[in-house]
Every structure is written in C-alpha cells, then in structure tokens.
Design an enzyme around this catalytic site. Structure first.
Site, mmCIF file in Angstrom:
data_model
loop_
_atom_site.group_PDB
_atom_site.id
_atom_site.type_symbol
_atom_site.label_atom_id
_atom_site.label_comp_id
_atom_site.label_asym_id
_atom_site.label_seq_id
_atom_site.Cartn_x
_atom_site.Cartn_y
_atom_site.Cartn_z
ATOM 1 N N HIS A 158 2.180 4.595 12.272
ATOM 2 C CA HIS A 158 0.948 5.347 12.540
ATOM 3 C C HIS A 158 1.207 6.560 13.430
ATOM 4 C CE1 HIS A 158 -1.970 1.759 11.579
ATOM 5 N NE2 HIS A 158 -1.024 1.938 10.656
ATOM 6 N N ASP A 217 4.534 -5.215 3.072
ATOM 7 C CA ASP A 217 3.999 -4.160 3.935
ATOM 8 C C ASP A 217 4.884 -4.086 5.168
ATOM 9 O OD1 ASP A 217 2.569 -2.346 5.386
ATOM 10 O OD2 ASP A 217 0.651 -3.405 5.276
ATOM 11 N N ASP A 244 5.830 2.226 7.103
ATOM 12 C CA ASP A 244 4.467 1.792 6.806
ATOM 13 C C ASP A 244 3.798 2.774 5.835
ATOM 14 O OD1 ASP A 244 2.010 0.528 6.909
ATOM 15 O OD2 ASP A 244 1.460 1.363 8.846
ATOM 16 N N HIS A 291 0.834 -1.217 0.000
ATOM 17 C CA HIS A 291 0.000 0.000 0.000
ATOM 18 C C HIS A 291 0.860 1.255 0.000
ATOM 19 C CE1 HIS A 291 0.270 1.256 4.345
ATOM 20 N NE2 HIS A 291 0.475 -0.038 4.552
ATOM 21 N N GLU A 318 -5.281 1.539 2.055
ATOM 22 C CA GLU A 318 -5.165 0.318 2.873
ATOM 23 C C GLU A 318 -5.440 0.600 4.333
ATOM 24 O OE1 GLU A 318 -2.791 -2.518 5.494
ATOM 25 O OE2 GLU A 318 -2.703 -0.334 5.275
ATOM 26 N N GLU A 319 -4.952 1.741 4.818
ATOM 27 C CA GLU A 319 -5.022 2.040 6.247
ATOM 28 C C GLU A 319 -6.450 2.175 6.761
ATOM 29 O OE1 GLU A 319 -2.586 1.841 8.127
ATOM 30 O OE2 GLU A 319 -0.725 2.525 7.187
#
Length: 399
Positions: A364, A287, A225, A210, A259-260
């Site tokens: 994140h 990922d 990420d 992603h 994706e998230e």
C-alpha cells in the site's frame, strides 16, 4: 442483528458535505475492532465518522463515500495487516443480507473424491515446470503500471494486458479461453481464464487473486500486493500447457478487480456463481506470495476459510513441496477475496507469504516493489513456492 440508523439519516451524514456528483454513497461492513482506527483516520482528513447503520456480532456496517474507501484500506493495512479488511456494498439492504453468510454449498461431485493425493505424475510435472524467471517477469510487468487502481485507466490497461497474456499462454489449447468479467459500477474488469474439464465440466475449481493495487492519486506498483499472487498462478497456466494437463474438472483462474476497496470484484463473481447454481468444489486464493517475513514459508490462514481444505493444503505441501514449511495464522475479517467465496457458501483457502501479522510492511505504498522481496531482493524465489503449491492444488483438485 441491529439496524441502528435508518437509511434516510445517511443523507444528513457529515460525509455528504464534501461529496462530488460522482462520489457514490456506499456501505461497508468491517470488524468492530476497526471502528476506532477508522474514526481517527477520518478525523485527520477533517471528516466526521458516520454513525453505524447495522451491527451483528463483531461486525458493523457504516455508510461511506466511494472517495473514502482508499483511506479505509490504508487503515486496515497499517493497523491490522488486512487487505482489504472490509466489504463494500451498493445498498444497505445488500449489506444487511450479507451479514448472514450463505449456508455452505453442498459440493456435488460426480468425479473422484476431493482432497485425495492420487495424481502425483501431473502434480510433480506442474511443480517442476513452474520457473522463477517467469513468475518474476509477470510481477515486473504488472508492477510497471503506475497504479492498477480500479477506477484508473492504467488499472484497466493492466487487466487487458493480463487477459492478453493468459490468452497467449493458452494459445493452441481449444479447452482454454481467456475473457473479461465486466463490472457495472467501475471501470476495471476482472480477468478469467477457463480450462474446460474433459469429464466433469460442471464441477469447477477456482484459483484466484486480485489484480488491482491501491492509490488513485500516486504511484502504486503493488509488486507483492498483489502482482506476486497473480504471477504465482499465472505460471501454472503455462505449466499446464507444457505438461499437456487436461483436467477432468473445469479450472478457472481469476484476477479480481477492486479488491483493495472492499472485495468488490470477487464479491460479484462469487455471487454470480452462487446465484447461477455453479458447482464450485474448491477455491484457492493467492494474495501476497513474495515476502517471507517469518521463518515458516507458508502461513495457512485458518479464519474465514474451510478447515478440511486447509488440511488438504498441508498434505499437498508435505507431498509435493519438500523442505517447505508451514504454520497456521489468522487474517481477520474480510482480509482478502477468499472471504467473498466463504460468505457465498463455498470452500475457500488462502496460503499466505508469512504469518499475517509479520507480512510485508511496504504494501500500500510506493515502496511495494520487487526490490523489497524476501529472502532474495529483486527475485521471485518465495513466490515460486506458491506456484508449486497452486500447481499441486490444480492437479489433485482437477483430476
């Protein structure tokens, strides 16, 4: 399967009280083990936890608002190390259908048998040609965007940059073409680079990850990420050109949008391939590849993946990545885009940067930068191992 709450009752859900005109009503499926942490996160925001709509086994469907997706994604990372950890649907009917995964697609191969190691010359060329500076450069370029959130203008710009970058790498190759896969429900497109097979073009091998990051309202570099996964296989594209590798099967490199927030981009793309009868013979998902959180180099995710292809990955590591170690790990429900392909009936695998429970603690957050890379801060040394694995995968699956 239990349908617990009629659709009409969602219109009375407390979540509707704060919804703006553009705050779309959606449904998500998630592991039932995540319901309590999500409810706690909702309570902190002053939101009422919506009642479950459906339940099947250990998976539950709940109605949510689009504005709540990012909060749910944070819960999945903080509590379960999952990214994203849930699947988003535009309707309750779509969610209900998806709770019964598609039967495995019959892999129709006219070309050489799958999962054999007979293309060592190409595999070794690709593995030796990928280079850390190139992987690092792509990570830094992707992480330079304030956020790659799927509704943001910078998220769209990042996707457009990636398409242009891939097109530049493929310049001069008439069998390679970079394109955008647009999504009607949000702004950010997915990116696809197709390498048309010379002999068996209808047999398709997918390598993806992603391209989006979290955070609609603050800085989210997403270096690990998942700029790292994108960067790992991006340099395989360059290596294919350098090695003049023209695969017999078609290879699709895909950067998935959104994706998230529930695997939304990969779900649409996997569904498109299934509904159009496209013969996808294998899917590799990258990922997070640049944070070595455990002594083993690579974690082979064994749940929601294909066991035979996982064994093939182990064989590739043994044959083409001397000194690289691997260990089995589990990731949980819908933890990345491979789940979209698995649910659509295709064989998918995901090699991860570590045992999932000991992965990068900075994702994140604003601190997901390349300076947090392990074992070498500011470098892409760990991600390079996954470039080599992806190169070997493309060589042997594409032959």
């Amino acid at each position: 399967m239990k349908r617990l709450i009629p659709f009409a009752l969602f219109l009375l859900s407390p979540t509707a009280a704060f919804a703006g005109a553009d705050d779309q009503e959606l449904w998500i499926s998630l592991g039932s083990d995540a319901l309590e942490p999500v409810a706690e996160a909702f309570a902190k925001e002053g939101w009422a936890m919506p009642p479950a709509s459906l339940a099947k086994g250990d998976v539950t469907v709940i109605p949510v608002r689009e504005s709540q997706l990012e909060s749910i994604a944070h819960v999945m990372h903080e509590k379960f190390n999952r990214c994203a950890g849930f699947v988003t649907y535009e309707s309750l009917d779509a969610a209900e259908k998806a709770l019964v995964p598609e039967p495995p697609q019959r892999i129709e191969t006219l070309g050489p048998p799958l999962y054999t190691l007979t293309n060592a010359t190409v595999a070794n060329c690709l593995a030796s040609t990928v280079a850390e500076p190139n992987v690092r450069g792509t990570i830094n370029s992707m992480a330079a965007y304030t956020t790659r959130y799927y509704t943001s203008s910078t998220g769209v710009s990042a996707a457009n940059w990636l398409r242009s970058h891939w097109a530049s790498l493929a310049s001069g190759r008439t069998d390679m073409a970079a394109s955008l896969f647009t999504h009607a429900a949000w702004a950010q497109p997915s990116v696809v680079l197709t390498v048309t097979g010379t002999t068996y073009p209808t047999e398709v091998v997918v390598v993806g990850g992603h391209l989006d990051s979290t955070s609609s309202g603050s800085v989210a570099p997403g270096a690990d990420d998942n700029a790292s996964g994108i960067a790992s296989f991006t340099d395989v594209i360059r290596a294919m050109v350098v090695c003049n590798y023209r695969p017999q099967r078609t290879i699709k490199f895909i950067g998935y949008a959104a994706e998230e927030v529930g695997l939304r981009g990969s779900k649409e793309i996997a569904t498109y391939h299934r509904n159009n009868g496209i013969n996808v013979v294998g899917v590799l998902q990258l990922d997070m590849t640049n944070y070595r959180g455990t002594s083993a180099d690579i974690g082979i995710v064994t749940d929601y993946t294909n066991a035979a292809q996982n064994t093939f990955l182990r064989n590739l590591i043994a044959a083409y990545l001397p000194g690289v170690t691997h260990v089995n790990t589990t990731c949980g429900y819908a933890c990345s885009d491979h789940a979209s392909w698995t649910n659509a009936g295709f064989a998918a695998s995901i090699p991860h940067e570590a045992v999932v429970s000991q992965g990068n603690p900075y994702i994140h957050t604003v601190n997901d930068t390349i300076s947090r890379a392990r074992p070498t801060a500011g470098m892409a040394t760990h991600a390079l191992k996954f470039s080599k694995l992806a190169g070997a995968y493309v060589a042997e699956m594409g032959k």
